[in-house]
Design a protein around this motif. Structure first.
Motif, short mmCIF file in Angstrom:
data_model
loop_
_atom_site.label_atom_id
_atom_site.label_comp_id
_atom_site.label_asym_id
_atom_site.label_seq_id
_atom_site.Cartn_x
_atom_site.Cartn_y
_atom_site.Cartn_z
N TYR A 222 0.83 -1.21 0.00
CA TYR A 222 0.00 0.00 0.00
C TYR A 222 0.86 1.25 0.00
O TYR A 222 1.90 1.32 0.68
CB TYR A 222 -0.92 0.05 1.23
CG TYR A 222 -1.95 -1.03 1.28
CD1 TYR A 222 -3.01 -1.06 0.39
CD2 TYR A 222 -1.86 -2.05 2.23
CE1 TYR A 222 -3.96 -2.07 0.43
CE2 TYR A 222 -2.81 -3.06 2.28
CZ TYR A 222 -3.85 -3.06 1.38
OH TYR A 222 -4.78 -4.07 1.42
N LEU A 246 -5.78 4.76 1.28
CA LEU A 246 -5.10 3.47 1.12
C LEU A 246 -5.15 3.10 -0.36
O LEU A 246 -6.22 2.84 -0.90
CB LEU A 246 -5.78 2.39 1.96
CG LEU A 246 -5.55 2.44 3.47
CD1 LEU A 246 -6.55 1.55 4.19
CD2 LEU A 246 -4.13 2.02 3.81
N GLY A 248 -3.72 0.47 -3.16
CA GLY A 248 -3.02 -0.77 -3.42
C GLY A 248 -2.06 -0.63 -4.59
O GLY A 248 -2.39 -0.02 -5.61
N SER A 252 -1.68 -5.84 -4.72
CA SER A 252 -2.89 -5.20 -4.17
C SER A 252 -3.57 -4.33 -5.21
O SER A 252 -4.79 -4.18 -5.19
CB SER A 252 -2.52 -4.37 -2.94
OG SER A 252 -2.00 -5.20 -1.91
N ARG A 258 -8.35 -0.53 -2.41
CA ARG A 258 -8.24 0.88 -2.10
C ARG A 258 -9.13 1.15 -0.89
O ARG A 258 -10.03 0.37 -0.59
CB ARG A 258 -8.68 1.75 -3.27
CG ARG A 258 -10.13 1.53 -3.67
CD ARG A 258 -10.45 2.09 -5.03
NE ARG A 258 -11.86 1.93 -5.36
CZ ARG A 258 -12.42 0.82 -5.79
NH1 ARG A 258 -11.69 -0.27 -5.95
NH2 ARG A 258 -13.70 0.76 -6.07
#
Length: 271
Positions: A222, A246, A248, A252, A258
């Protein structure tokens, strides 16, 4: 994202209202990164965090209490997590406490330019492993934090560590010994002494029990851009709210992960 932009604008306005010479620069209030500064004597910190992730629609809340032991050299803290998981098979979502951490952190170095603080933790099996909220056994964690003051405006933080859980259990009661490692770094820019912009990168690579004596690996990456600002509440108390996104990256990002990260710290001199 629009909420994040509004919060940044409000925080900047509030930060510029604080006189630069009224207080010290904000420290020890990052989101997913540990800064290498222990609490000062008599100063106790209470931290609450909340993070929400799409597309899983899962969230996590944590309460952390940091307490100095006699002076800055030694610090005890504990972390109580609460997790919400999306159920598989139509059983409904689940929300429960996870495994609690008991932490000891040693202030190895603390100069104007560089600080170092290794942390040793015991992970208590307080989460219900039968529902996926814990490992069912005690585990151990080590993390080393390094903070570098580049100049009056910029600070750089680094984290690296590992977690070991012997004979961890999955929801079926199958066991395997698990090892995981973490790495992270961040930069903090002081818009004013009390309003800071942050950008963090964190990576976690953890094993999970896939069957009896069988393990699988799960990794998350992240990038977390955000902002924090501090307010004085009387002579001895500082309140620091923060918000971040957040985002990714790597594996991710492939899973379109996210979300949002909310932070609130209350720090007060109690003795």
């Amino acid at each position: 994202m629009r909420v994040l932009l509004y919060a940044i604008a409000l925080a900047l306005l509030g930060g510029f209202a604080v006189k630069a010479n009224a207080a010290e620069v904000v420290k020890d209030n990052s989101f997913l990164i540990e800064e290498a500064y222990n609490q000062e004597p008599g100063v106790v910190q209470f931290i609450q965090t909340y993070q929400y992730l799409d597309p899983a629609h899962e969230w996590g809340y944590s309460f952390t209490n940091e307490i100095p032991i006699t002076d800055e050299t030694h610090q005890f803290s504990y972390v109580i997590p609460v997790l919400k998981k999306s159920a598989v098979g139509g059983d409904g979502d689940k929300t429960q406490i996870g495994d609690v951490l008991l932490n000891y952190r040693y202030q190895l170095m603390n100069t104007e330019m560089i600080s170092m603080a290794p942390r040793f933790s015991i992970i208590l099996p307080t989460g219900d492993y039968k529902k996926g909220f814990g490992n069912g056994v005690a585990g151990f964690q080590f993390n080393h934090a390094v903070s570098i003051t580049l100049n009056d405006r910029w600070t750089n933080h680094w984290n690296a560590g590992f977690t070991y859980t012997p004979d961890a259990k999955n929801e079926l009661g199958e066991t395997a010994s698990l090892f995981g490692f973490n790495f992270g770094t961040s930069v903090v820019y002081n818009v004013t002494p009390k309003t800071n912009l942050l950008c963090e990168f964190v990576m976690n690579n953890n094993e999970v029990v896939a069957g009896q004596d069988t393990k699988a690996t799960e990794a998350t990456y992240y990038v977390v851009p955000g902002i924090r600002t501090a307010f004085q509440a009387g002579q001895e108390t500082e309140i620091v709210p923060g918000i971040g996104a957040l985002l990714g990256v790597g594996p991710s990002a492939a899973e379109h992960e996210r979300g949002v990260f909310l932070y609130l710290s209350v720090e007060s001199k109690l003795w």
